[in-house]
Write a protein that holds these residues in place. Structure first.
Motif, PDB file in Angstrom:
ATOM      1  N   MET A  23       0.718  -1.104  -0.013  1.00  0.00           N
ATOM      2  CA  MET A  23      -0.075  -0.047  -0.295  1.00  0.00           C
ATOM      3  C   MET A  23       1.055   1.245  -0.068  1.00  0.00           C
ATOM      4  O   MET A  23       1.816   1.355   0.894  1.00  0.00           O
ATOM      5  CB  MET A  23      -0.746   0.124   1.133  1.00  0.00           C
ATOM      6  N   ASN A  24       0.676   2.103  -0.765  1.00  0.00           N
ATOM      7  CA  ASN A  24       1.402   3.457  -1.179  1.00  0.00           C
ATOM      8  C   ASN A  24       0.892   4.298   0.336  1.00  0.00           C
ATOM      9  O   ASN A  24       0.183   5.268  -0.127  1.00  0.00           O
ATOM     10  CB  ASN A  24       1.131   4.183  -2.525  1.00  0.00           C
ATOM     11  N   ASN A  25       1.530   4.114   1.415  1.00  0.00           N
ATOM     12  CA  ASN A  25       1.090   4.971   2.409  1.00  0.00           C
ATOM     13  C   ASN A  25       2.246   6.001   2.889  1.00  0.00           C
ATOM     14  O   ASN A  25       2.000   6.572   4.148  1.00  0.00           O
ATOM     15  CB  ASN A  25       0.594   4.310   3.693  1.00  0.00           C
ATOM     16  N   ILE A  26       3.154   6.254   2.238  1.00  0.00           N
ATOM     17  CA  ILE A  26       4.328   7.179   2.449  1.00  0.00           C
ATOM     18  C   ILE A  26       4.374   8.364   1.676  1.00  0.00           C
ATOM     19  O   ILE A  26       4.584   8.210   0.460  1.00  0.00           O
ATOM     20  CB  ILE A  26       5.902   6.469   2.412  1.00  0.00           C
ATOM     21  N   LEU A  27       4.428   9.619   2.097  1.00  0.00           N
ATOM     22  CA  LEU A  27       4.718  10.657   1.276  1.00  0.00           C
ATOM     23  C   LEU A  27       5.677  11.509   1.667  1.00  0.00           C
ATOM     24  O   LEU A  27       5.892  11.629   2.894  1.00  0.00           O
ATOM     25  CB  LEU A  27       3.132  11.701   1.463  1.00  0.00           C
ATOM     26  N   HIS A  28       6.588  11.730   0.470  1.00  0.00           N
ATOM     27  CA  HIS A  28       7.699  12.559   0.672  1.00  0.00           C
ATOM     28  C   HIS A  28       7.358  13.998   0.383  1.00  0.00           C
ATOM     29  O   HIS A  28       7.067  14.117  -0.892  1.00  0.00           O
ATOM     30  CB  HIS A  28       8.973  11.985   0.165  1.00  0.00           C
ATOM     31  N   ILE A  29       7.630  14.847   1.144  1.00  0.00           N
ATOM     32  CA  ILE A  29       7.343  16.394   0.830  1.00  0.00           C
ATOM     33  C   ILE A  29       8.573  16.946   0.922  1.00  0.00           C
ATOM     34  O   ILE A  29       9.683  17.171   1.635  1.00  0.00           O
ATOM     35  CB  ILE A  29       6.598  17.304   2.021  1.00  0.00           C
ATOM     36  N   ASP A  30       8.642  17.852  -0.258  1.00  0.00           N
ATOM     37  CA  ASP A  30      10.213  18.600  -0.733  1.00  0.00           C
ATOM     38  C   ASP A  30       9.832  19.954  -1.201  1.00  0.00           C
ATOM     39  O   ASP A  30       9.284  19.923  -2.132  1.00  0.00           O
ATOM     40  CB  ASP A  30      10.928  17.598  -1.784  1.00  0.00           C
ATOM     41  N   CYS A  31      10.162  20.761  -0.403  1.00  0.00           N
ATOM     42  CA  CYS A  31      10.134  22.173  -0.793  1.00  0.00           C
ATOM     43  C   CYS A  31      10.886  22.670  -2.181  1.00  0.00           C
ATOM     44  O   CYS A  31      11.828  22.264  -2.208  1.00  0.00           O
ATOM     45  CB  CYS A  31      10.369  23.358   0.262  1.00  0.00           C
ATOM     46  N   ASP A  32      10.153  23.326  -2.991  1.00  0.00           N
ATOM     47  CA  ASP A  32      10.740  23.626  -4.527  1.00  0.00           C
ATOM     48  C   ASP A  32      11.808  24.701  -4.068  1.00  0.00           C
ATOM     49  O   ASP A  32      11.335  25.865  -3.901  1.00  0.00           O
ATOM     50  CB  ASP A  32       9.861  23.906  -5.450  1.00  0.00           C
ATOM     51  N   ALA A  33      13.271  24.437  -4.410  1.00  0.00           N
ATOM     52  CA  ALA A  33      14.329  25.669  -4.444  1.00  0.00           C
ATOM     53  C   ALA A  33      13.864  26.535  -3.197  1.00  0.00           C
ATOM     54  O   ALA A  33      13.580  27.478  -3.180  1.00  0.00           O
ATOM     55  CB  ALA A  33      13.904  26.435  -5.593  1.00  0.00           C
ATOM     56  N   PHE A  34      13.736  25.779  -2.012  1.00  0.00           N
ATOM     57  CA  PHE A  34      13.330  26.489  -0.925  1.00  0.00           C
ATOM     58  C   PHE A  34      13.841  27.717  -0.429  1.00  0.00           C
ATOM     59  O   PHE A  34      13.180  28.627  -0.330  1.00  0.00           O
ATOM     60  CB  PHE A  34      13.663  25.425   0.359  1.00  0.00           C
ATOM     61  N   TYR A  35      14.950  27.715  -0.301  1.00  0.00           N
ATOM     62  CA  TYR A  35      15.836  29.187   0.033  1.00  0.00           C
ATOM     63  C   TYR A  35      15.379  30.269  -0.801  1.00  0.00           C
ATOM     64  O   TYR A  35      14.928  31.257  -0.412  1.00  0.00           O
ATOM     65  CB  TYR A  35      17.107  29.369   0.002  1.00  0.00           C
ATOM     66  N   ALA A  36      15.336  29.902  -2.243  1.00  0.00           N
ATOM     67  CA  ALA A  36      15.029  30.996  -3.278  1.00  0.00           C
ATOM     68  C   ALA A  36      13.576  31.123  -3.051  1.00  0.00           C
ATOM     69  O   ALA A  36      13.154  32.307  -3.518  1.00  0.00           O
ATOM     70  CB  ALA A  36      15.397  30.250  -4.605  1.00  0.00           C
ATOM     71  N   SER A  37      12.915  30.291  -2.918  1.00  0.00           N
ATOM     72  CA  SER A  37      11.414  30.419  -2.963  1.00  0.00           C
ATOM     73  C   SER A  37      11.183  31.237  -1.488  1.00  0.00           C
ATOM     74  O   SER A  37      10.069  32.380  -1.697  1.00  0.00           O
ATOM     75  CB  SER A  37      10.511  29.116  -2.631  1.00  0.00           C
TER      76      SER A  37
ATOM     77  N   LYS B 231      -8.239   6.506   4.275  1.00  0.00           N
ATOM     78  CA  LYS B 231      -8.379   5.948   2.743  1.00  0.00           C
ATOM     79  C   LYS B 231      -8.524   7.024   1.847  1.00  0.00           C
ATOM     80  O   LYS B 231      -8.989   6.577   0.756  1.00  0.00           O
ATOM     81  CB  LYS B 231      -9.910   5.094   3.148  1.00  0.00           C
ATOM     82  N   GLU B 232      -8.239   8.301   2.133  1.00  0.00           N
ATOM     83  CA  GLU B 232      -8.321   9.129   1.018  1.00  0.00           C
ATOM     84  C   GLU B 232      -7.303   8.951   0.076  1.00  0.00           C
ATOM     85  O   GLU B 232      -6.140   8.385   0.080  1.00  0.00           O
ATOM     86  CB  GLU B 232      -7.947  10.420   1.779  1.00  0.00           C
ATOM     87  N   ASN B 233      -7.707   8.938  -1.281  1.00  0.00           N
ATOM     88  CA  ASN B 233      -6.885   9.196  -2.400  1.00  0.00           C
ATOM     89  C   ASN B 233      -5.590   9.814  -2.222  1.00  0.00           C
ATOM     90  O   ASN B 233      -5.558  11.018  -1.829  1.00  0.00           O
ATOM     91  CB  ASN B 233      -7.523   9.496  -3.608  1.00  0.00           C
ATOM     92  N   ARG B 234      -4.574   9.092  -2.419  1.00  0.00           N
ATOM     93  CA  ARG B 234      -3.154   9.841  -2.125  1.00  0.00           C
ATOM     94  C   ARG B 234      -2.843  11.156  -2.895  1.00  0.00           C
ATOM     95  O   ARG B 234      -2.310  12.059  -2.633  1.00  0.00           O
ATOM     96  CB  ARG B 234      -2.125   8.777  -2.242  1.00  0.00           C
ATOM     97  N   ILE B 235      -3.202  10.698  -4.258  1.00  0.00           N
ATOM     98  CA  ILE B 235      -3.283  11.976  -5.300  1.00  0.00           C
ATOM     99  C   ILE B 235      -3.918  13.257  -4.574  1.00  0.00           C
ATOM    100  O   ILE B 235      -3.483  14.282  -4.791  1.00  0.00           O
ATOM    101  CB  ILE B 235      -3.505  11.847  -6.737  1.00  0.00           C
ATOM    102  N   ASN B 236      -5.252  13.132  -4.300  1.00  0.00           N
ATOM    103  CA  ASN B 236      -6.081  13.946  -3.722  1.00  0.00           C
ATOM    104  C   ASN B 236      -5.567  14.815  -2.567  1.00  0.00           C
ATOM    105  O   ASN B 236      -5.438  15.501  -2.248  1.00  0.00           O
ATOM    106  CB  ASN B 236      -7.277  13.494  -3.555  1.00  0.00           C
ATOM    107  N   LYS B 237      -4.876  13.871  -1.717  1.00  0.00           N
ATOM    108  CA  LYS B 237      -4.366  14.369  -0.611  1.00  0.00           C
ATOM    109  C   LYS B 237      -2.975  15.279  -0.629  1.00  0.00           C
ATOM    110  O   LYS B 237      -3.012  16.365  -0.181  1.00  0.00           O
ATOM    111  CB  LYS B 237      -3.951  13.340   0.343  1.00  0.00           C
ATOM    112  N   ALA B 238      -2.140  14.699  -1.835  1.00  0.00           N
ATOM    113  CA  ALA B 238      -1.047  15.539  -2.135  1.00  0.00           C
ATOM    114  C   ALA B 238      -1.453  16.931  -2.660  1.00  0.00           C
ATOM    115  O   ALA B 238      -0.927  17.833  -2.312  1.00  0.00           O
ATOM    116  CB  ALA B 238      -0.385  14.719  -3.348  1.00  0.00           C
ATOM    117  N   LYS B 239      -2.468  16.994  -3.393  1.00  0.00           N
ATOM    118  CA  LYS B 239      -3.001  18.118  -3.971  1.00  0.00           C
ATOM    119  C   LYS B 239      -3.561  19.131  -2.922  1.00  0.00           C
ATOM    120  O   LYS B 239      -3.308  20.169  -3.165  1.00  0.00           O
ATOM    121  CB  LYS B 239      -4.383  17.920  -5.106  1.00  0.00           C
ATOM    122  N   ARG B 240      -4.150  18.537  -2.187  1.00  0.00           N
ATOM    123  CA  ARG B 240      -4.838  19.419  -0.810  1.00  0.00           C
ATOM    124  C   ARG B 240      -3.577  20.095  -0.047  1.00  0.00           C
ATOM    125  O   ARG B 240      -3.489  21.134   0.298  1.00  0.00           O
ATOM    126  CB  ARG B 240      -5.667  18.794   0.295  1.00  0.00           C
TER     127      ARG B 240
END
Length: 346
Positions: free
Chosen positions: A1-15, A111-120
């Motif tokens: 089951m795909n239950n791990i999300l990795h969150i990575d800020c985009d170009a963080f210091y620059a952002s 049970k939320e769809n993982r893609i939907n959770k990522a978008k939120r």
């Protein structure tokens, strides 16, 4: 089951700098040392179009892009923005493991769809902090991390067990967690450049080359990674701040920002089921001077009216002739909210 999300800020210091100075979004910009002998720490995506990247010497970056804007590193500010971002993300899972200032793993069990959770998550973080994040989804940490880097910025990618190993074959070996610069150089010296090449090497060979790490590499590129998502150490404070579009001393405007922050903090504390004994108010003047005041209660608080009232009282002690460019409120001395609290006004 795909239950791990990795969150990575985009170009963080620059952002972070683009949030502080919105006009920088329209220019190639990098964060780093200000002398030609220094190196680039992070480049925004406009600068990357010129081939500029982290660890590049500043003098080379300026040759590639003569109109490059370079901003000095402000780690204190980046840490504050990081707290903002990951305080929001923390609400989406019971287990969060923050591994650096700009990335974290979540273990999600709903049970939320993982893609939907990522978008939120992406939407809320962008709306509340101005920072873009990319999110990888998979059944282990290695694949989730690779996924988050797949289509930056603002990318979302899911890797399933059925995708392994063919989806990884064309990736450069530098993408493999556990292979640093020295290790990748060793491999390139023997003609190993892609994960497909790496898959042709047996485990004993990799162990002889890298020791125990070689065995780890052998397994993760085959989709095997048993590392667990661990709960990060307890948060010591929670806060929010706003940088104003125009410097101001107008109390109506300042009070409206306090009310907005108080509302956000009440929501955040309810989500985490915590309360706070200490409130800290921070302002930054038009001349970039930072001033703070704090107040500690005998009775803990979490309601927006209490947060706003204390903050407005502290603000009066900071009013001077200088206009303000930033206002922030943080709450510390946190504890679990295991009983009903009356408002200070009840």
């Amino acid at each position: 089951m795909n239950n791990i999300l990795h969150i990575d800020c985009d170009a963080f210091y620059a952002s972070c700098e683009e949030v502080r100075y919105p006009k920088l979004k329209n220019h190639p910009m990098a964060v780093g040392g200000l002398s030609n002998k220094s190196i680039i720490t992070t480049a925004n995506y406009k600068a990357r179009e010129y081939g500029i990247h982290s660890a590049m010497p500043v003098f080379i970056a300026k040759k590639l892009c003569p109109n490059l804007v370079i901003v000095g590193v402000d780690k204190k500010y980046y840490k504050e923005k990081s707290i903002e971002v990951f305080d929001i993300i923390e609400k989406y899972a019971k287990i969060k493991e923050q591994v650096s200032i700009d990335e974290a793993y979540l273990l999600v069990e709903d049970k939320e769809n993982r893609i939907n959770k990522a978008k939120r998550i992406q939407k809320e973080v962008m709306e509340k902090t101005g920072i873009g994040v990319s999110i990888g989804i998979s059944y282990n940490k290695f694949l989730a991390k690779i996924s988050s880097d797949w289509n930056k910025p603002l990318g979302i990618k899911e890797i399933n067990s059925s995708d392994i190993p063919h989806i990884l074959k064309d990736l450069d070996i530098s993408k493999v967690h556990g292979l640093g610069r020295k290790s990748t150089k060793k491999l390139r010296n023997i003609g190993i450049h892609k994960i497909e090449d790496l898959l042709s090497l047996d485990e004993e060979f990799l162990k002889n080359l890298f020791g125990k790490q070689g065995s780890y590499v052998y397994h993760v590129i085959r989709g095997e990674d048993n590392r667990k998502v661990e709960i990060s150490s307890k948060r010591k404070s929670i806060g929010r701040e706003f940088t104003f579009k125009e410097n101001t001393l107008d109390l109506r405007i300042l009070h409206s920002y306090i009310d907005e922050i108080a509302k956000i903090l009440e929501s955040d504390m309810n989500d985490r089921d915590i309360k706070a004994y200490t409130l800290n108010l921070k302002i930054k003047t038009e001349y970039f001077k930072t001033h703070t005041r704090s107040h500690t209660q005998e009775v803990p608080i979490y309601k927006k009216e209490d947060i706003a009232s204390i903050s407005k009282d502290l603000l009066e002690k900071l009013i001077s002739n200088e206009k303000f460019r930033l206002l922030g409120i943080s709450l510390s001395n946190l504890s679990k909210n295991n009983h009903t609290q009356l408002s200070l006004f009840d």
